[in-house]
Design a protein around this motif. Structure first.
Motif, PDB file in Angstrom:
ATOM      1  N   PRO A  82       8.531   5.638  12.153  1.00 12.48           N
ATOM      2  CA  PRO A  82       8.188   4.693  11.322  1.00 12.48           C
ATOM      3  C   PRO A  82       8.886   4.646   9.747  1.00 12.48           C
ATOM      4  CG  PRO A  82       6.307   5.444  12.089  1.00 12.48           C
ATOM      5  CD  PRO A  82       7.237   6.457  12.394  1.00 12.48           C
ATOM      6  N   GLN A  83       9.414   3.680   9.165  1.00 21.23           N
ATOM      7  CA  GLN A  83       9.754   3.437   7.929  1.00 21.23           C
ATOM      8  C   GLN A  83       8.801   3.272   6.980  1.00 21.23           C
ATOM      9  OE1 GLN A  83      12.480   0.429   7.221  1.00 21.23           O
ATOM     10  NE2 GLN A  83      14.159   1.901   6.382  1.00 21.23           N
ATOM     11  N   TRP A  84       8.037   4.266   6.752  1.00 23.95           N
ATOM     12  CA  TRP A  84       6.752   4.266   5.712  1.00 23.95           C
ATOM     13  C   TRP A  84       7.004   3.617   4.535  1.00 23.95           C
ATOM     14  CZ3 TRP A  84       2.807   4.509   8.673  1.00 23.95           C
ATOM     15  CH2 TRP A  84       2.828   5.351   9.798  1.00 23.95           C
ATOM     16  N   ARG A  85       7.896   3.829   3.826  1.00 20.80           N
ATOM     17  CA  ARG A  85       8.063   3.119   2.326  1.00 20.80           C
ATOM     18  C   ARG A  85       8.002   1.551   2.871  1.00 20.80           C
ATOM     19  NH1 ARG A  85      13.050   5.791  -0.740  1.00 20.80           N
ATOM     20  NH2 ARG A  85      11.935   7.888  -1.298  1.00 20.80           N
ATOM     21  N   SER A  86       8.449   0.848   3.983  1.00 14.67           N
ATOM     22  CA  SER A  86       8.555  -0.372   4.258  1.00 14.67           C
ATOM     23  C   SER A  86       7.069  -1.004   4.645  1.00 14.67           C
ATOM     24  CB  SER A  86       9.421  -0.882   5.444  1.00 14.67           C
ATOM     25  OG  SER A  86      10.777  -0.654   4.889  1.00 14.67           O
ATOM     26  N   VAL A  87       6.500   0.194   5.369  1.00 14.33           N
ATOM     27  CA  VAL A  87       4.978  -0.157   5.696  1.00 14.33           C
ATOM     28  C   VAL A  87       4.189  -0.279   4.557  1.00 14.33           C
ATOM     29  CG1 VAL A  87       3.090   0.839   6.935  1.00 14.33           C
ATOM     30  CG2 VAL A  87       5.185   1.047   7.980  1.00 14.33           C
ATOM     31  N   LEU A  88       4.461   0.667   3.607  1.00 19.12           N
ATOM     32  CA  LEU A  88       3.538   0.683   2.178  1.00 19.12           C
ATOM     33  C   LEU A  88       3.800  -0.635   1.558  1.00 19.12           C
ATOM     34  CD1 LEU A  88       1.796   2.046   0.246  1.00 19.12           C
ATOM     35  CD2 LEU A  88       3.693   3.026  -0.687  1.00 19.12           C
ATOM     36  N   VAL A  89       5.151  -0.835   1.467  1.00 16.73           N
ATOM     37  CA  VAL A  89       5.380  -2.376   0.720  1.00 16.73           C
ATOM     38  C   VAL A  89       4.729  -3.464   1.367  1.00 16.73           C
ATOM     39  CG1 VAL A  89       7.290  -3.861   0.035  1.00 16.73           C
ATOM     40  CG2 VAL A  89       7.673  -1.441  -0.408  1.00 16.73           C
ATOM     41  N   SER A  90       4.682  -3.494   2.659  1.00 17.44           N
ATOM     42  CA  SER A  90       4.047  -4.607   3.285  1.00 17.44           C
ATOM     43  C   SER A  90       2.676  -4.584   3.246  1.00 17.44           C
ATOM     44  CB  SER A  90       4.530  -4.399   4.852  1.00 17.44           C
ATOM     45  OG  SER A  90       6.066  -4.525   5.101  1.00 17.44           O
ATOM     46  N   ALA A  91       1.890  -3.350   3.353  1.00 13.36           N
ATOM     47  CA  ALA A  91       0.757  -3.359   2.882  1.00 13.36           C
ATOM     48  C   ALA A  91       0.120  -3.959   1.724  1.00 13.36           C
ATOM     49  CB  ALA A  91       0.302  -1.865   3.173  1.00 13.36           C
ATOM     50  N   ILE A  92       1.047  -3.749   0.430  1.00 13.25           N
ATOM     51  CA  ILE A  92       0.882  -3.796  -0.858  1.00 13.25           C
ATOM     52  C   ILE A  92       1.128  -5.400  -0.936  1.00 13.25           C
ATOM     53  CG2 ILE A  92       1.944  -3.859  -3.213  1.00 13.25           C
ATOM     54  CD1 ILE A  92       2.384  -0.731  -2.635  1.00 13.25           C
ATOM     55  N   SER A  93       2.051  -6.042  -0.073  1.00 11.98           N
ATOM     56  CA  SER A  93       2.310  -7.670   0.025  1.00 11.98           C
ATOM     57  C   SER A  93       1.140  -8.059   0.491  1.00 11.98           C
ATOM     58  CB  SER A  93       3.768  -7.705   0.796  1.00 11.98           C
ATOM     59  OG  SER A  93       4.909  -7.199   0.219  1.00 11.98           O
ATOM     60  N   PHE A  94       0.505  -7.555   1.608  1.00 13.52           N
ATOM     61  CA  PHE A  94      -0.653  -8.135   2.164  1.00 13.52           C
ATOM     62  C   PHE A  94      -1.849  -8.375   1.228  1.00 13.52           C
ATOM     63  CE2 PHE A  94      -4.576  -7.917   4.706  1.00 13.52           C
ATOM     64  CZ  PHE A  94      -4.617  -9.401   5.017  1.00 13.52           C
TER      65      PHE A  94
END
Length: 136
Positions: A82-94
């Motif tokens: 997984p691209q964990w930075r993108s996952v983190l950014v998406s989680a913050i966005s949510f």
């Protein structure tokens, strides 16, 4: 039809020997924006919120946040993981979207106006700074 491999993964162009020319495919700003905002989970959250309001109001966003992490980890995963930075950014966005729509996590509440402004800045600036990883 071949399976999609990491449809939400952000790709950054390799550096080129020629100034100003990318050496490979890159995701433009709008594509990065679309890939980083978890619109599918925001829709699930908003659709389920009326049903969860009475008994699970603070827990429904937590469940959707977990769903965001799972879906985005899967959606950004390729042979490198997984691209964990993108996952983190998406989680913050949510999280920002939850607060901007008047929701809250457990008992923590944030002013809707402040959260709405944060959404505007976050969604505009994050794709400028997070460009993804080079295509391998």
């Amino acid at each position: 039809m071949p399976p999609m491999n990491a449809p939400l993964r952000l790709n950054m162009a390799e550096r080129s020997a020629v100034v100003g020319k990318p050496a490979g495919p890159a995701d433009p700003w709008l594509t990065r924006l679309v890939k980083l905002v978890p619109a599918e989970i925001v829709a699930v959250y908003l659709a389920g919120r009326p049903f969860a309001q009475e008994h699970y109001a603070g827990w429904w966003p937590v469940a959707c946040l977990v769903l965001t992490i799972v879906v985005r980890a899967w959606g950004t995963s390729d042979r490198r993981g997984p691209q964990w930075r993108s996952v983190l950014v998406s989680a913050i966005s949510f999280v920002l979207w939850v607060y901007a729509t008047g929701g809250h996590f457990l008992t923590l509440q944030v002013d809707v106006n402040l959260a709405s402004l944060a959404v505007l800045f976050w969604t505009t600036l994050v794709p400028v700074f997070w460009r993804g990883e080079p295509v391998a």
